[in-house]
Design a protein around this motif. Structure first.
Motif, PDB file in Angstrom:
ATOM      1  N   PHE A  21     -59.230  12.493  19.556  1.00  0.00           N
ATOM      2  CA  PHE A  21     -58.058  11.624  19.529  1.00  0.00           C
ATOM      3  C   PHE A  21     -56.825  12.433  19.138  1.00  0.00           C
ATOM      4  O   PHE A  21     -56.933  13.425  18.432  1.00  0.00           O
ATOM      5  CB  PHE A  21     -58.220  10.510  18.483  1.00  0.00           C
ATOM      6  N   MET A  26     -52.124   8.038  16.746  1.00  0.00           N
ATOM      7  CA  MET A  26     -53.070   6.947  16.568  1.00  0.00           C
ATOM      8  C   MET A  26     -52.525   5.881  15.624  1.00  0.00           C
ATOM      9  O   MET A  26     -51.940   6.190  14.590  1.00  0.00           O
ATOM     10  CB  MET A  26     -54.370   7.530  16.010  1.00  0.00           C
ATOM     11  N   LYS A  30     -54.542  -0.733  14.308  1.00  0.00           N
ATOM     12  CA  LYS A  30     -55.064  -1.318  15.546  1.00  0.00           C
ATOM     13  C   LYS A  30     -56.445  -0.774  15.897  1.00  0.00           C
ATOM     14  O   LYS A  30     -57.263  -1.471  16.491  1.00  0.00           O
ATOM     15  CB  LYS A  30     -54.103  -1.052  16.707  1.00  0.00           C
ATOM     16  N   ALA A  31     -56.709   0.471  15.546  1.00  0.00           N
ATOM     17  CA  ALA A  31     -57.967   1.131  15.923  1.00  0.00           C
ATOM     18  C   ALA A  31     -59.007   1.067  14.812  1.00  0.00           C
ATOM     19  O   ALA A  31     -59.903   1.892  14.763  1.00  0.00           O
ATOM     20  CB  ALA A  31     -57.683   2.579  16.297  1.00  0.00           C
ATOM     21  N   TYR A  32     -58.926   0.058  13.968  1.00  0.00           N
ATOM     22  CA  TYR A  32     -59.816   0.023  12.805  1.00  0.00           C
ATOM     23  C   TYR A  32     -61.295  -0.015  13.174  1.00  0.00           C
ATOM     24  O   TYR A  32     -62.116   0.597  12.498  1.00  0.00           O
ATOM     25  CB  TYR A  32     -59.452  -1.150  11.880  1.00  0.00           C
ATOM     26  N   LYS A  33     -61.665  -0.694  14.262  1.00  0.00           N
ATOM     27  CA  LYS A  33     -63.086  -0.739  14.633  1.00  0.00           C
ATOM     28  C   LYS A  33     -63.597   0.645  15.019  1.00  0.00           C
ATOM     29  O   LYS A  33     -64.697   1.038  14.627  1.00  0.00           O
ATOM     30  CB  LYS A  33     -63.316  -1.723  15.778  1.00  0.00           C
ATOM     31  N   THR A  34     -62.804   1.382  15.773  1.00  0.00           N
ATOM     32  CA  THR A  34     -63.177   2.740  16.165  1.00  0.00           C
ATOM     33  C   THR A  34     -63.288   3.646  14.953  1.00  0.00           C
ATOM     34  O   THR A  34     -64.241   4.424  14.834  1.00  0.00           O
ATOM     35  CB  THR A  34     -62.141   3.301  17.152  1.00  0.00           C
TER      36      THR A  34
END
Length: 105
Positions: A21, A26, A30-34
């Motif tokens: 990434f 980043m 928003k990308a907390y699950k990843t």
């Protein structure tokens, strides 16, 4: 271990976890699950403590139980060690596994 401290809007995690990434671009909210899935799969207790500090305990547990669609079997086992209140049978990533047996009709 290279730790990020210059920004307060990102968790203090080693860049090596996010080799694929552009970490500077980043959006960690928003990308907390990843982020949570990657740390559960590849991190240790220190990294788990950091995502709990950054996201909050309830959000991390809810993401692992209900929102992350895939974790390898070894990562599911690690998640159960890190969060003993989780049950494998309640985890979406466990119920969604492709290696579970199916009944043929």
């Amino acid at each position: 271990m290279e730790l990020k401290r210059e920004h307060t809007n990102i968790p203090n995690l080693d860049r090596v976890f996010f080799w694929d990434f552009d970490i500077d671009a980043m959006d960690f909210n928003k990308a907390y699950k990843t982020i949570i899935a990657r740390i559960v799969e590849r991190g240790g207790q220190q990294e788990i403590d950091e995502i709990i500090r950054f996201y909050g305990y309830d959000k991390v547990v809810t993401a692992i139980r209900d929102e992350i669609y895939f974790l390898p079997n070894y990562a599911i086992d690690k998640a159960l060690k890190f969060f003993p209140e989780l049950k494998k049978e309640e985890m979406y990533c466990y119920l969604n596994r492709k290696d579970k047996p199916y009944h043929w009709i």
